[in-house]
Design a protein around this motif. Structure first.
Motif, PDB file in Angstrom:
ATOM      1  N   PHE A  50      38.729  42.483  45.031  1.00  0.00           N
ATOM      2  CA  PHE A  50      37.720  43.540  44.911  1.00  0.00           C
ATOM      3  C   PHE A  50      36.740  43.228  43.782  1.00  0.00           C
ATOM      4  O   PHE A  50      37.051  42.451  42.878  1.00  0.00           O
ATOM      5  N   ILE A  71      47.346  45.135  47.048  1.00  0.00           N
ATOM      6  CA  ILE A  71      46.054  45.462  46.437  1.00  0.00           C
ATOM      7  C   ILE A  71      45.968  44.776  45.086  1.00  0.00           C
ATOM      8  O   ILE A  71      46.521  45.258  44.092  1.00  0.00           O
ATOM      9  N   LYS A  72      45.280  43.631  45.048  1.00  0.00           N
ATOM     10  CA  LYS A  72      45.174  42.845  43.829  1.00  0.00           C
ATOM     11  C   LYS A  72      43.714  42.698  43.405  1.00  0.00           C
ATOM     12  O   LYS A  72      42.807  42.663  44.249  1.00  0.00           O
ATOM     13  N   GLU A  73      43.509  42.571  42.106  1.00  0.00           N
ATOM     14  CA  GLU A  73      42.168  42.619  41.516  1.00  0.00           C
ATOM     15  C   GLU A  73      41.211  41.599  42.118  1.00  0.00           C
ATOM     16  O   GLU A  73      40.022  41.891  42.327  1.00  0.00           O
ATOM     17  N   HIS A  74      41.689  40.395  42.416  1.00  0.00           N
ATOM     18  CA  HIS A  74      40.782  39.337  42.879  1.00  0.00           C
ATOM     19  C   HIS A  74      40.199  39.623  44.271  1.00  0.00           C
ATOM     20  O   HIS A  74      39.263  38.947  44.702  1.00  0.00           O
ATOM     21  N   SER A 100      49.268  47.690  43.566  1.00  0.00           N
ATOM     22  CA  SER A 100      48.262  47.182  42.621  1.00  0.00           C
ATOM     23  C   SER A 100      48.883  46.830  41.267  1.00  0.00           C
ATOM     24  O   SER A 100      48.202  46.348  40.374  1.00  0.00           O
ATOM     25  N   GLU A 160      34.748  48.464  42.337  1.00  0.00           N
ATOM     26  CA  GLU A 160      35.832  48.873  43.239  1.00  0.00           C
ATOM     27  C   GLU A 160      37.160  48.943  42.485  1.00  0.00           C
ATOM     28  O   GLU A 160      37.929  49.892  42.625  1.00  0.00           O
ATOM     29  N   TRP A 161      37.415  47.909  41.663  1.00  0.00           N
ATOM     30  CA  TRP A 161      38.700  47.837  40.965  1.00  0.00           C
ATOM     31  C   TRP A 161      38.850  48.952  39.926  1.00  0.00           C
ATOM     32  O   TRP A 161      39.934  49.501  39.744  1.00  0.00           O
ATOM     33  N   ASP A 162      37.760  49.280  39.237  1.00  0.00           N
ATOM     34  CA  ASP A 162      37.801  50.372  38.248  1.00  0.00           C
ATOM     35  C   ASP A 162      38.253  51.676  38.906  1.00  0.00           C
ATOM     36  O   ASP A 162      39.001  52.464  38.310  1.00  0.00           O
ATOM     37  N   ILE A 206      39.997  51.806  41.896  1.00  0.00           N
ATOM     38  CA  ILE A 206      41.339  51.583  42.446  1.00  0.00           C
ATOM     39  C   ILE A 206      42.416  51.773  41.379  1.00  0.00           C
ATOM     40  O   ILE A 206      43.485  52.327  41.659  1.00  0.00           O
ATOM     41  N   GLU A 207      42.124  51.333  40.158  1.00  0.00           N
ATOM     42  CA  GLU A 207      43.111  51.475  39.072  1.00  0.00           C
ATOM     43  C   GLU A 207      43.513  52.925  38.850  1.00  0.00           C
ATOM     44  O   GLU A 207      44.640  53.219  38.463  1.00  0.00           O
ATOM     45  N   LYS A 216      34.263  44.527  40.474  1.00  0.00           N
ATOM     46  CA  LYS A 216      34.641  45.313  39.288  1.00  0.00           C
ATOM     47  C   LYS A 216      34.539  46.818  39.524  1.00  0.00           C
ATOM     48  O   LYS A 216      35.430  47.588  39.140  1.00  0.00           O
TER      49      LYS A 216
END
Length: 364
Positions: A181, A176-179, A197, A185-187, A189-190, A183
């Motif tokens: 997803f 699960i890497k930022e690129h 991740s 989605e990533w916010d 996921i973090e 922004k």
């Protein structure tokens, strides 16, 4: 900043950890010599501090530091509790970033847990265990969200869509890497603190000869190609050379590196890469009492940077007097920098830059 050093047993994790932290963790030629995580705090090398200390006759020089954690070796089945898997997974959740050490040299005197050297296979062994562990977390979260979504809550329905996308990614054996997803989605996921991740830097542990002649072997080339999909970096280190460097004084260290034709030690390379990986920068404060380095996220505004020093500085922030390190050194003193108009007064919206030398004004 807390960095976990991971990898299969006997790839050079503990040797590297010993070298960069001088913490003396046991390093033996058999699996699981590191049973509990060893922790070492390492000073971040920064030549700017010494220059500012001399310039201001500071009584103290206080560098920033990184915490390195040498995490127990991992084997197949770790996500199901095999080997020291449960300990490994719990310790890795606590770090900010991962340094994944991969063995890229042949040596019949050093056993490999799988009987042969295979960097890509070794990476896959660890990554698959991380994926399995994350899938368990995601499945539980999806079940919980499905029940909550029955109420019609739009926010939970959105989160459920993201969770399903994360699950599909993991099931396709992808980290699960930022690129992968957007922004929004990533916010979200973090917040899940998934193992896959975590920002990851790959360290290829090579032989002394390969480090000195800078001739990348086929294993290193294969590794670089393999991690492109992850958008990850690879740095070359020889753990044995790092061990030798760790025994030297600063001047001897410089001479030794020059003799080997190396511009930086492995520690310096890992620190530089770690800062880049986590999006960190350093600002500086300097005066008669102390010269100190402070680590912040790139994009931090002046009041929040002031809050790193003391919460009162952020609450009562008025302005920041800022001189870039280069301008200050060229001027020769803070007084001269002001006379030359090199010191700026910045307000609450100022975004800090690496190497800013700052005096915060506040009133509480």
């Amino acid at each position: 900043m807390k960095i976990g050093i991971v990898g299969l047993p006997n790839v050079g994790k503990s040797t590297l950890f010993n070298a960069i932290t001088k913490a003396g963790a046991e390093a033996a030629n058999y699996p699981f010599c590191t049973i509990d995580p060893n922790v070492g705090v390492v000073v971040v090398p920064d030549s700017r501090l010494e220059i500012l200390t001399k310039m201001n006759s500071s009584e103290k020089l206080i560098p920033t530091a990184i915490e390195f954690v040498d995490i127990a070796g991992l084997v197949k089945g770790a996500s199901k509790g095999e080997g020291l898997g449960n300990k490994f997974l719990s310790h890795i959740r606590e770090v900010d970033a991962i340094v994944h050490v991969v063995r890229c040299f042949e040596d019949e005197n050093i056993v490999h847990v799988d009987g042969s050297i295979g960097p890509i296979r070794d990476i896959d062994t660890i990554n698959i265990e991380l994926i399995f562990a994350d899938l368990e977390v995601i499945d539980r979260r999806i079940d919980k969200s499905k029940k909550a979504a029955k109420s019609g809550d739009k926010k939970i329905k959105k989160e459920l869509i993201i969770l399903e996308k994360v699950k599909e990614t993991l099931e396709n054996n992808k980290l699960i890497k930022e690129h992968l997803f957007n922004k929004e989605e990533w916010d979200f996921i973090e917040q899940l603190q998934l193992l896959t991740s975590k920002p990851t830097l790959y360290v290829a542990n090579v032989s002394e000869d390969e480090m000195i002649i800078a001739d990348e072997n086929n294993m290193v080339k294969e590794l670089r190609e393999y991690v492109k999909e992850e958008d990850a970096d690879v740095i070359l280190i020889c753990a044995k050379i790092e061990e030798e460097i760790a025994q030297l004084e600063e001047e001897e260290k410089k001479l030794f590196l020059e003799e080997l034709g190396l511009s930086k030690s492995g520690l310096d390379m890992i620190v530089d890469a770690g800062y880049k990986l986590l999006g960190l920068i350093t600002f500086l404060t300097s005066g008669p009492k102390e010269t100190k380095a402070w680590t912040i996220k790139n994009g931090t505004k002046a009041p929040q940077a002031a809050g790193k020093i003391h919460t009162d500085f952020e609450k009562g922030f008025i302005r920041a007097e800022i001189t870039s390190y280069e301008d200050l050194v060229n001027a020769g003193s803070a007084v001269k920098a002001k006379e030359l108009g090199l010191t700026r007064l910045e307000g609450k919206e100022y975004v800090m830059k690496d190497g800013d030398v700052v005096l915060f004004r506040f009133n509480v």
